[in-house]
Design a protein around this motif. Sequence first.
Motif, mmCIF file in Angstrom:
data_model
loop_
_atom_site.group_PDB
_atom_site.id
_atom_site.type_symbol
_atom_site.label_atom_id
_atom_site.label_comp_id
_atom_site.label_asym_id
_atom_site.label_seq_id
_atom_site.Cartn_x
_atom_site.Cartn_y
_atom_site.Cartn_z
ATOM 1 N N LEU A 1 -0.618 79.690 14.943
ATOM 2 C CA LEU A 1 -1.708 79.241 14.056
ATOM 3 C C LEU A 1 -1.272 78.151 13.056
ATOM 4 C CD1 LEU A 1 -4.684 79.680 13.369
ATOM 5 C CD2 LEU A 1 -4.005 81.501 11.817
ATOM 6 N N PRO A 2 -0.152 78.313 12.327
ATOM 7 C CA PRO A 2 0.244 77.242 11.392
ATOM 8 C C PRO A 2 0.513 75.919 12.097
ATOM 9 C CG PRO A 2 1.565 79.219 11.017
ATOM 10 C CD PRO A 2 0.804 79.442 12.283
ATOM 11 N N LEU A 3 1.051 76.028 13.320
ATOM 12 C CA LEU A 3 1.359 74.829 14.094
ATOM 13 C C LEU A 3 0.069 74.080 14.443
ATOM 14 C CD1 LEU A 3 4.242 74.116 15.064
ATOM 15 C CD2 LEU A 3 3.596 74.931 17.313
ATOM 16 N N ALA B 1 -2.925 74.437 13.022
ATOM 17 C CA ALA B 1 -3.620 73.981 11.812
ATOM 18 C C ALA B 1 -2.971 72.710 11.273
ATOM 19 C CB ALA B 1 -3.594 75.080 10.754
ATOM 20 N N ASP B 2 -1.649 72.645 11.354
ATOM 21 C CA ASP B 2 -0.930 71.467 10.853
ATOM 22 C C ASP B 2 -1.284 70.228 11.670
ATOM 23 O OD1 ASP B 2 1.143 70.598 8.932
ATOM 24 O OD2 ASP B 2 2.125 69.935 10.782
ATOM 25 N N ARG B 3 -1.444 70.413 12.980
ATOM 26 C CA ARG B 3 -1.779 69.272 13.842
ATOM 27 C C ARG B 3 -3.198 68.776 13.567
ATOM 28 N NH1 ARG B 3 2.579 68.913 13.898
ATOM 29 N NH2 ARG B 3 4.168 69.363 15.454
ATOM 30 N N ARG C 1 -4.822 68.962 10.655
ATOM 31 C CA ARG C 1 -5.033 68.446 9.309
ATOM 32 C C ARG C 1 -4.506 67.027 9.172
ATOM 33 N NH1 ARG C 1 -4.275 73.264 6.943
ATOM 34 N NH2 ARG C 1 -2.024 73.065 7.112
ATOM 35 N N ARG D 1 -5.274 61.361 0.749
ATOM 36 C CA ARG D 1 -4.840 62.370 -0.215
ATOM 37 C C ARG D 1 -3.649 61.849 -1.017
ATOM 38 N NH1 ARG D 1 -7.758 67.318 -0.652
ATOM 39 N NH2 ARG D 1 -8.934 67.565 1.252
ATOM 40 N N CYS D 2 -3.576 62.296 -2.251
ATOM 41 C CA CYS D 2 -2.464 61.911 -3.119
ATOM 42 C C CYS D 2 -1.171 62.557 -2.601
ATOM 43 C CB CYS D 2 -2.772 62.384 -4.538
ATOM 44 S SG CYS D 2 -1.420 62.192 -5.693
ATOM 45 N N GLY E 1 -2.023 66.177 -3.694
ATOM 46 C CA GLY E 1 -2.971 66.438 -2.606
ATOM 47 C C GLY E 1 -4.422 66.166 -2.953
ATOM 48 N N ALA E 2 -4.692 65.684 -4.180
ATOM 49 C CA ALA E 2 -6.094 65.407 -4.553
ATOM 50 C C ALA E 2 -6.595 64.181 -3.790
ATOM 51 C CB ALA E 2 -6.179 65.146 -6.051
ATOM 52 N N MET F 1 -8.942 70.261 -10.739
ATOM 53 C CA MET F 1 -8.901 70.020 -9.288
ATOM 54 C C MET F 1 -8.786 71.291 -8.457
ATOM 55 S SD MET F 1 -5.148 68.388 -8.641
ATOM 56 C CE MET F 1 -4.958 68.917 -6.965
ATOM 57 N N LEU G 1 3.416 68.931 0.567
ATOM 58 C CA LEU G 1 3.589 68.216 -0.701
ATOM 59 C C LEU G 1 4.761 68.878 -1.412
ATOM 60 C CD1 LEU G 1 -0.160 68.126 -1.790
ATOM 61 C CD2 LEU G 1 1.149 66.194 -0.931
ATOM 62 N N GLU H 1 -5.183 78.540 6.846
ATOM 63 C CA GLU H 1 -4.406 79.475 7.674
ATOM 64 C C GLU H 1 -3.440 80.292 6.819
ATOM 65 O OE1 GLU H 1 -4.046 76.279 7.626
ATOM 66 O OE2 GLU H 1 -1.962 75.637 7.805
ATOM 67 N N MET I 1 4.453 83.800 10.660
ATOM 68 C CA MET I 1 3.672 82.615 10.272
ATOM 69 C C MET I 1 4.413 81.785 9.227
ATOM 70 S SD MET I 1 -0.286 83.893 10.138
ATOM 71 C CE MET I 1 -0.954 82.261 9.843
ATOM 72 N N VAL J 1 7.387 79.990 10.952
ATOM 73 C CA VAL J 1 6.932 78.849 11.757
ATOM 74 C C VAL J 1 6.566 77.688 10.839
ATOM 75 C CG1 VAL J 1 5.082 78.029 13.279
ATOM 76 C CG2 VAL J 1 6.176 80.219 13.722
ATOM 77 N N ARG J 2 5.856 78.012 9.759
ATOM 78 C CA ARG J 2 5.431 76.950 8.835
ATOM 79 C C ARG J 2 6.643 76.238 8.209
ATOM 80 N NH1 ARG J 2 2.142 73.012 7.893
ATOM 81 N NH2 ARG J 2 4.175 72.094 7.743
ATOM 82 N N ILE K 1 8.359 73.866 10.846
ATOM 83 C CA ILE K 1 7.689 72.652 11.335
ATOM 84 C C ILE K 1 8.283 71.448 10.610
ATOM 85 C CG2 ILE K 1 5.507 71.381 11.492
ATOM 86 C CD1 ILE K 1 4.041 74.019 11.535
#
Lengths: 135, 311
Positions: free
Chosen positions: A15-17, A19-21, A23, A28-29, A33-34, B75, B246, B261, B302, B305-306, B309
């Motif tokens: 799932l993280p993999l 979701a990362d692809r 996003r 974004r800053c 991230g703003a 924010m 970030l 996620e 999870m 894995v995160r 990456i």
Amino acid sequence: MRPRTRIALALLGLLPLAADRLRSPEGRCSYDGARTSPAFRVRIDDRRFCGVRCAQAWLRASGVTPRSVRVIADGREIDARAAHFVHTFSTWGDGSPDEIRAFATLEEAQRRVQAYGGTILTGAERPFGEEHAAD
Amino acid sequence: MILNAYSVLAAFAAALRLLLGLLVLSLGLRRRRADEGEFYLLFTLSVTLVGLAVVSWPLLYLVLQSYVPEWPRVMCIQGVTRIGAGSLGAPARLPLLLDLLEITKPLLLFVAGGWFVLHLANRADRTASLSGRVLAVLLGAAALAAADGGLELAYLLIPKGEKFLSVGCCTFSTLTGGDPASATGALGLPPQAPPWLTPAYFVATFAAVAALFLRRRAAALAATLVAVPVTLLFLRDVASPAFLRLPFHHCTYCMFKDAPESIVAVSLFATGALATGWAWFTRENAPLLHAARFGYLASMLMMAVRLLIPR
């Protein structure tokens, strides 16, 4: 461990993999991230920041010596060393990320200060180092 | 009160929790004299209370997220949690109320879930030998639900007219203590994750999983008690920069908002911790131990894995 549990674990691990692809950090800053607004954006090399303070904080935190810092002043992107910065007191309602504004000319900066208050930042107060003529 | 769909719904749910909590308390305290009809009423009210306890936790964060656009330079939820700080009168209590709610919500879920687990065990027991404990835990859950409902109602009803946040960006506030004095100075460096944090998270969670596999409930509970605070730090200082990509942004709320996620990973960890605790309420706890093992393992996987990456 049952096969069903193993499959569920494998799917959750992916799932993280996935979701990362999906996003995209576009727009974004790079510091917080703003969403960045074109009117206040700062660019350090190939990174974009929502405002001067985020860019400064990123520089301090990362320790990077930038090749170029460019700010939006009066609607166009210029070298930060050629810009005039104002610490303004009026930030409400303009969608600004912080209280520092960049201006292409000293006259514009002075006009802003006369109209809305604030101070023109000089010397060590200037973000991104001393003032130089534009390249 | 800021009026929107979420705040109205949350206020209704909080008022209901307050009322039901008090009703269950009063019915439970005179349970011995109660007739059959009152028993079913008590049970129905209790199940409703458990449902409300579960729903109220994410609902609080939906309300806080819906408040974000109310202040131009806030924010994320981190900014909303600071609304009221430094003001006079009732709004000054807003940050404290939120801090308390962030404690009562998981605690209520734990106690209410414990009651439900005990109730199921008691129902399966022909002699209903656990009735006294069921009632005691129910009274605890009801008192907690009433307190939680009251606190949330107070938080929602207190006016939030403060327009002068020191700084809006959640990172700056965390780093500088919200000092607006200087535009260019006093930008402290982000709190870097201490080097022990990532190993501590994995060791504590793995210890809990190992203890659960070995059916050592006491060891699993001890590992959970260590894992929970370590994980809270890990989420802020390691997981959120990793999930958000970030490196200097340490905000769990932003992680939940921008990397949904991560909510799954954190929910799985919460399942592990809660189920480990609930397993203490009853001897018939095999499904709970299984759920706890799965929750911890999946959450750890999870996170691993995160972190692996490449950026």
